[in-house]
Design a protein around this motif. Structure first.
Motif, mmCIF file in Angstrom:
data_model
loop_
_atom_site.group_PDB
_atom_site.id
_atom_site.type_symbol
_atom_site.label_atom_id
_atom_site.label_comp_id
_atom_site.label_asym_id
_atom_site.label_seq_id
_atom_site.Cartn_x
_atom_site.Cartn_y
_atom_site.Cartn_z
ATOM 1 N N LYS A 280 0.974 -1.083 0.140
ATOM 2 C CA LYS A 280 -0.026 0.051 -0.055
ATOM 3 C C LYS A 280 0.682 1.232 -0.069
ATOM 4 O O LYS A 280 1.848 1.256 0.955
ATOM 5 C CB LYS A 280 -0.897 0.139 1.306
ATOM 6 N N ASN B 177 -7.227 2.759 -3.558
ATOM 7 C CA ASN B 177 -7.538 1.665 -4.687
ATOM 8 C C ASN B 177 -8.923 1.039 -4.385
ATOM 9 O O ASN B 177 -8.961 0.180 -3.462
ATOM 10 C CB ASN B 177 -6.237 0.485 -4.707
ATOM 11 N N SER C 145 -4.781 -3.243 -2.313
ATOM 12 C CA SER C 145 -3.784 -3.498 -1.230
ATOM 13 C C SER C 145 -4.177 -4.082 0.231
ATOM 14 O O SER C 145 -3.789 -3.891 1.061
ATOM 15 C CB SER C 145 -3.386 -1.954 -0.579
ATOM 16 N N GLY D 80 0.296 2.848 -7.052
ATOM 17 C CA GLY D 80 -0.802 2.223 -7.977
ATOM 18 C C GLY D 80 -1.371 3.310 -8.845
ATOM 19 O O GLY D 80 -1.770 3.112 -10.272
ATOM 20 N N TRP D 81 -1.134 4.707 -8.982
ATOM 21 C CA TRP D 81 -1.425 5.510 -9.974
ATOM 22 C C TRP D 81 -0.610 5.347 -11.352
ATOM 23 O O TRP D 81 -1.169 5.373 -12.312
ATOM 24 C CB TRP D 81 -0.994 6.954 -9.703
ATOM 25 N N GLY E 119 -1.565 2.017 -12.954
ATOM 26 C CA GLY E 119 -2.837 1.908 -13.593
ATOM 27 C C GLY E 119 -2.354 2.796 -14.873
ATOM 28 O O GLY E 119 -3.414 3.222 -15.695
#
Length: 204
Positions: A57, A62, A67, A135-136, A139
């Motif tokens: 995380k 998300n 996570s 995560g940005w 994706g």
């Protein structure tokens, strides 16, 4: 260096989590807040040895719960080492960049924007609390400036990652290219923890 709990302590926590599944759902049972690479490596190696699921995380934004994991070991990157170093006239894979900024795995966009200031343009994630290297980017990195500069993932010059085997490596256009595809979200078979990356920045 991080001091890992002994096996008995970890297993005790995991057993308690199993008993509480109905009430708590898919929450990880143990949380680690690493500060340096060695903390992450030791945690992953420990999890591999004892067959414990690992989830990572950064900021936690998300909605699919990537996570999360029932009984998992959560590596929370928020307290990881911060960078923000800007290098000018940077060369990588025979390509020269006017400037690049090194971003830590737990840094959010507010911290990156503060470092960049008004001297450079950078493709950012918009929300100040969104992670800049987590995560940005996985994706693709949607941004309001993407139509002018490309997606966020297009701005990455190199990644420094820790693999599911607990090994450190650098991924770029000219080394470990398959990991770049994995980080970009195209191949999901790799678990990896982005401990830092370098993003392009353009002078204003």
């Amino acid at each position: 260096m991080m001091v890992m709990a002994d096996v008995c302590s970890i297993m005790t926590v995991l057993k308690r989590t199993v008993r509480k599944r109905a009430r708590f759902g898919i929450f990880p049972s143990t949380r680690l807040k690493p500060k340096v690479d060695e903390d992450i490596i030791e945690a992953i190696q420990f999890a591999n040895e004892h067959n414990i699921q690992v989830v990572v995380k950064t900021s936690g934004h998300n909605y699919a719960g990537a996570s999360m994991g029932d009984g998992a070991l959560l590596i929370w990157m928020r307290n990881f080492k911060k960078y923000g170093d800007i290098s000018t006239d940077f060369t990588k894979c025979d390509t020269n960049y006017d400037a690049v900024i090194k971003v830590g795995g737990g840094q959010n966009w507010k911290e990156v924007y503060t470092k960049v200031g008004s001297d450079y343009h950078i493709v950012g994630g918009g929300g100040l609390t969104v992670s800049a290297a987590g995560g940005w980017l996985n994706g693709g990195g949607l941004s309001s400036t993407a139509r002018f500069y490309g997606m966020g993932i297009d701005q990455v010059v190199e990644f420094n990652v820790i693999t599911a085997a607990g090994e450190k490596l650098t991924a770029s256009a000219c080394e470990n290219e398959d990991f770049v595809l994995g980080i970009a979200g195209r191949w999901r078979r790799y678990l990896r923890c982005n401990d830092k990356c370098r993003l392009q920045a353009s002078s204003c």
